[in-house]
Design a protein around this motif. Structure first.
Motif, PDB file in Angstrom:
ATOM      1  N   LEU A 267       0.844  -1.057   0.027  1.00  0.00           N
ATOM      2  CA  LEU A 267       0.122  -0.178   0.104  1.00  0.00           C
ATOM      3  C   LEU A 267       0.849   1.346  -0.080  1.00  0.00           C
ATOM      4  CD1 LEU A 267      -2.723  -1.186   2.474  1.00  0.00           C
ATOM      5  CD2 LEU A 267      -2.691  -1.577   0.167  1.00  0.00           C
ATOM      6  N   SER A 268       0.310   2.211  -0.209  1.00  0.00           N
ATOM      7  CA  SER A 268       1.048   3.728  -0.054  1.00  0.00           C
ATOM      8  C   SER A 268       1.643   3.851   1.160  1.00  0.00           C
ATOM      9  CB  SER A 268       0.098   4.980  -0.404  1.00  0.00           C
ATOM     10  OG  SER A 268       0.558   6.030  -0.083  1.00  0.00           O
ATOM     11  N   ALA A 269       2.857   4.562   1.264  1.00  0.00           N
ATOM     12  CA  ALA A 269       3.599   5.108   2.331  1.00  0.00           C
ATOM     13  C   ALA A 269       2.814   6.545   2.723  1.00  0.00           C
ATOM     14  CB  ALA A 269       4.967   5.418   2.043  1.00  0.00           C
ATOM     15  N   ASP A 270       1.760   6.815   2.125  1.00  0.00           N
ATOM     16  CA  ASP A 270       0.897   7.973   2.839  1.00  0.00           C
ATOM     17  C   ASP A 270      -0.177   7.618   3.567  1.00  0.00           C
ATOM     18  OD1 ASP A 270       0.113  10.987   2.726  1.00  0.00           O
ATOM     19  OD2 ASP A 270      -1.788   9.716   2.008  1.00  0.00           O
ATOM     20  N   PRO A 271      -0.381   8.013   4.923  1.00  0.00           N
ATOM     21  CA  PRO A 271      -1.334   7.385   5.709  1.00  0.00           C
ATOM     22  C   PRO A 271      -2.771   7.504   5.245  1.00  0.00           C
ATOM     23  CG  PRO A 271       0.058   9.305   6.840  1.00  0.00           C
ATOM     24  CD  PRO A 271       0.608   8.867   5.263  1.00  0.00           C
ATOM     25  N   ARG A 272      -2.969   8.527   4.597  1.00  0.00           N
ATOM     26  CA  ARG A 272      -4.553   8.648   4.039  1.00  0.00           C
ATOM     27  C   ARG A 272      -4.644   7.543   2.932  1.00  0.00           C
ATOM     28  NH1 ARG A 272      -8.551  13.276   2.130  1.00  0.00           N
ATOM     29  NH2 ARG A 272     -10.110  11.635   1.302  1.00  0.00           N
ATOM     30  N   GLU A 273      -3.723   7.650   2.031  1.00  0.00           N
ATOM     31  CA  GLU A 273      -3.714   6.714   1.087  1.00  0.00           C
ATOM     32  C   GLU A 273      -3.841   5.276   1.416  1.00  0.00           C
ATOM     33  OE1 GLU A 273      -1.086   7.513  -2.132  1.00  0.00           O
ATOM     34  OE2 GLU A 273      -1.847   9.618  -2.111  1.00  0.00           O
ATOM     35  N   TYR A 274      -3.000   5.093   2.527  1.00  0.00           N
ATOM     36  CA  TYR A 274      -2.862   3.540   3.010  1.00  0.00           C
ATOM     37  C   TYR A 274      -4.315   3.207   3.666  1.00  0.00           C
ATOM     38  CZ  TYR A 274      -0.863  -0.081   5.974  1.00  0.00           C
ATOM     39  OH  TYR A 274      -0.693  -1.411   6.342  1.00  0.00           O
ATOM     40  N   ALA A 275      -4.769   4.195   4.444  1.00  0.00           N
ATOM     41  CA  ALA A 275      -6.020   3.776   5.252  1.00  0.00           C
ATOM     42  C   ALA A 275      -7.009   3.506   4.222  1.00  0.00           C
ATOM     43  CB  ALA A 275      -6.488   5.140   6.137  1.00  0.00           C
ATOM     44  N   ALA A 276      -7.087   4.262   3.020  1.00  0.00           N
ATOM     45  CA  ALA A 276      -8.203   4.085   2.086  1.00  0.00           C
ATOM     46  C   ALA A 276      -8.025   2.786   1.347  1.00  0.00           C
ATOM     47  CB  ALA A 276      -7.954   5.272   1.006  1.00  0.00           C
ATOM     48  N   ASP A 277      -7.119   2.201   1.402  1.00  0.00           N
ATOM     49  CA  ASP A 277      -6.697   0.753   0.684  1.00  0.00           C
ATOM     50  C   ASP A 277      -6.692  -0.441   1.630  1.00  0.00           C
ATOM     51  OD1 ASP A 277      -6.655   1.808  -1.801  1.00  0.00           O
ATOM     52  OD2 ASP A 277      -4.409   1.867  -1.826  1.00  0.00           O
ATOM     53  N   LEU A 278      -6.664  -0.084   2.981  1.00  0.00           N
ATOM     54  CA  LEU A 278      -6.213  -1.020   3.977  1.00  0.00           C
ATOM     55  C   LEU A 278      -7.321  -2.421   4.265  1.00  0.00           C
ATOM     56  CD1 LEU A 278      -4.672  -2.375   6.430  1.00  0.00           C
ATOM     57  CD2 LEU A 278      -6.069  -0.658   8.010  1.00  0.00           C
ATOM     58  N   TYR A 279      -8.556  -2.066   4.351  1.00  0.00           N
ATOM     59  CA  TYR A 279      -9.563  -2.987   4.514  1.00  0.00           C
ATOM     60  C   TYR A 279      -9.885  -3.906   3.136  1.00  0.00           C
ATOM     61  CZ  TYR A 279     -10.879  -0.568   8.977  1.00  0.00           C
ATOM     62  OH  TYR A 279     -10.884  -0.021  10.133  1.00  0.00           O
ATOM     63  N   ALA A 280     -10.103  -3.030   1.864  1.00  0.00           N
ATOM     64  CA  ALA A 280     -10.022  -3.675   0.785  1.00  0.00           C
ATOM     65  C   ALA A 280      -8.775  -4.620   0.581  1.00  0.00           C
ATOM     66  CB  ALA A 280     -10.090  -2.791  -0.420  1.00  0.00           C
ATOM     67  N   ALA A 281      -7.652  -4.436   1.146  1.00  0.00           N
ATOM     68  CA  ALA A 281      -6.379  -5.162   0.866  1.00  0.00           C
ATOM     69  C   ALA A 281      -6.467  -6.313   1.851  1.00  0.00           C
ATOM     70  CB  ALA A 281      -5.053  -4.677   1.370  1.00  0.00           C
ATOM     71  N   LEU A 282      -7.126  -6.326   3.160  1.00  0.00           N
ATOM     72  CA  LEU A 282      -7.314  -7.531   4.131  1.00  0.00           C
ATOM     73  C   LEU A 282      -8.561  -8.310   3.523  1.00  0.00           C
ATOM     74  CD1 LEU A 282      -7.162  -5.403   7.398  1.00  0.00           C
ATOM     75  CD2 LEU A 282      -5.672  -7.191   6.558  1.00  0.00           C
ATOM     76  N   HIS A 283      -9.643  -7.798   3.032  1.00  0.00           N
ATOM     77  CA  HIS A 283     -10.731  -8.561   2.289  1.00  0.00           C
ATOM     78  C   HIS A 283      -9.994  -9.509   1.162  1.00  0.00           C
ATOM     79  CE1 HIS A 283     -14.590  -7.308   4.087  1.00  0.00           C
ATOM     80  NE2 HIS A 283     -14.122  -5.913   3.971  1.00  0.00           N
ATOM     81  N   ARG A 284      -9.068  -8.902   0.170  1.00  0.00           N
ATOM     82  CA  ARG A 284      -8.588  -9.542  -0.799  1.00  0.00           C
ATOM     83  C   ARG A 284      -7.576 -10.804  -0.229  1.00  0.00           C
ATOM     84  NH1 ARG A 284      -7.725  -4.273  -3.316  1.00  0.00           N
ATOM     85  NH2 ARG A 284      -5.739  -3.999  -2.322  1.00  0.00           N
ATOM     86  N   LEU A 285      -7.008 -10.338   0.691  1.00  0.00           N
ATOM     87  CA  LEU A 285      -5.966 -11.671   1.093  1.00  0.00           C
ATOM     88  C   LEU A 285      -6.862 -12.487   1.960  1.00  0.00           C
ATOM     89  CD1 LEU A 285      -3.061  -9.406   2.792  1.00  0.00           C
ATOM     90  CD2 LEU A 285      -2.949 -10.665   0.926  1.00  0.00           C
ATOM     91  N   ASP A 286      -8.055 -12.074   2.512  1.00  0.00           N
ATOM     92  CA  ASP A 286      -8.951 -13.246   2.937  1.00  0.00           C
ATOM     93  C   ASP A 286      -9.663 -14.106   2.027  1.00  0.00           C
ATOM     94  OD1 ASP A 286      -9.057 -13.388   5.728  1.00  0.00           O
ATOM     95  OD2 ASP A 286     -10.813 -12.338   6.054  1.00  0.00           O
TER      96      ASP A 286
END
Ligand code: TXA
Ligand code: MG
Length: 316
Positions: A267-286
């Motif tokens: 994910l991005s090294a920018d906290p706002r962009e990271y937050a925007a993608d975090l849950y979607a990334a966890l869903h994808r890994l699941d």
């Protein structure tokens, strides 16, 4: 369950369900919410049942504007006025004393948590329904919050209707601020950062275990939350992890380089962009069926407070 477009027909169907004391999932700028008439005991009970939410955990009420928020409050402090003027509609939830004539929203607290969401579909729904809508994140309790209509469908297949507003832009829940304490108290770090809040309120108290909105009062604090099915390891240095003995497949979630893993989300090294993608990334890994997710811990700075809070809870 049906996912519908938020056009006139979709909104009509949603309003019909809400007025019939049923529930509807709808998009907000933070995450999707599971909406219910805030003062219908039946609808609220359905929210707790569908989410399997513990009864001590109260719900946030969504309203269309500041006037509607004031109407729910016993007292509306100056700070609430100033914060609302600056940040509503937006990802800030204010906890104030609840108007005496109103019933509790689920859990028995004398307070009420309120926000005006900054999402066109949410605002149109609130206007069309003409009701304050209690809406927790539209996921099973302790699971990953939904940032798309698809996520809602997978987590809560029994919800009768989801209004599809596309991917949530913030991707992380609202910041919850308690205004009933002499110094405003952060109950949950979230999308809105502390710095702009402090410019309005002055000092903000951070409870020892800054985490969920239940921080001070709830026995459920130590529970797993925001958690994927995989085991989450939160580490300062991904490369130093001994991978023998970890449940396979082993994935990495980082804001730096991926390395050699069965699956990777960078994910991005920018906290706002990271937050925007975090849950979607966890869903994808699941969805990929990984057994372990090794997570590179982000820097221990205030900008990363909300992300670190969610990762720490996912890793419990
Ligand atoms: O961004 C959000 O806030 C999303 C969207 C849908 O608006 N909603 C959300 O709701 O995250 P939920 O239920 O997942 O989280 C609500 C948080 C919980 O930590 C709860 O304990 C806290 O707000 N909360 C609700 N009412 C409260 C109250 N009266 N006093 C203290 N905390 C409260
Ligand atoms: Mg939630």
């Amino acid at each position: 369950m049906t996912i519908v477009e938020p056009d006139a027909d979709g909104l009509r169907r949603a309003v019909r369900l809400l007025r019939a004391e049923s529930v509807v999932a709808f998009p907000t700028e933070t995450v999707y919410g599971l909406g219910a008439h805030a003062f219908s005991a039946r609808a609220i009970a359905e929210v707790y049942r569908l989410k399997n939410r513990p009864s001590w955990n109260p719900l946030i009420v969504h309203v269309a504007d500041v006037a509607a928020a004031r109407a729910l409050a016993h007292e509306w402090p100056d700070a609430a006025n100033e914060l609302a003027a600056q940040f509503w509609p937006g990802p800030l939830t204010l906890v104030v004393e609840r108007a005496r004539h109103l019933p509790q929203i689920g859990a028995p607290t004398p307070t009420i948590a309120i926000r005006v969401p900054a999402h066109e579909v949410a605002l149109r729904l609130l206007a069309a329904a003409g009701l304050p809508l209690a809406a927790p994140s539209a996921n099973r309790s302790e699971g990953i919050s939904p940032t798309t209509a698809e996520h809602v469908l997978r987590s809560l297949p029994d919800v009768p209707l989801v209004l599809d507003g596309g991917p949530a832009s913030w991707g992380i829940e609202s910041t919850v601020l308690d205004l009933t304490t002499p110094t405003p108290t952060l109950l949950r770090p979230g999308a809105l950062a502390l710095r702009p809040l402090r410019e309005v309120t002055g000092a903000i108290a951070l409870p020892g275990a800054v985490a969920d909105g239940t921080a001070r009062s709830s026995p459920g604090m130590g529970r797993r939350h925001y958690a994927p099915k995989a085991t989450v390891l939160l580490v300062d240095d991904v490369t130093s992890v001994d991978r023998s003995g970890l449940a396979a497949p082993v994935a990495v979630l980082s804001y730096e380089t991926a390395g050699d893993y069965d699956a990777a989300e960078v994910l991005s090294a920018d906290p706002r962009e990271y937050a925007a993608d975090l849950y979607a990334a966890l869903h994808r890994l699941d969805d990929a069926g990984v057994g372990t997710i090794i997570v590179q811990a982000p820097p221990d700075t205030e900008d990363w407070l909300a992300v670190r809070d969610r990762l720490a809870r996912a890793a419990r």
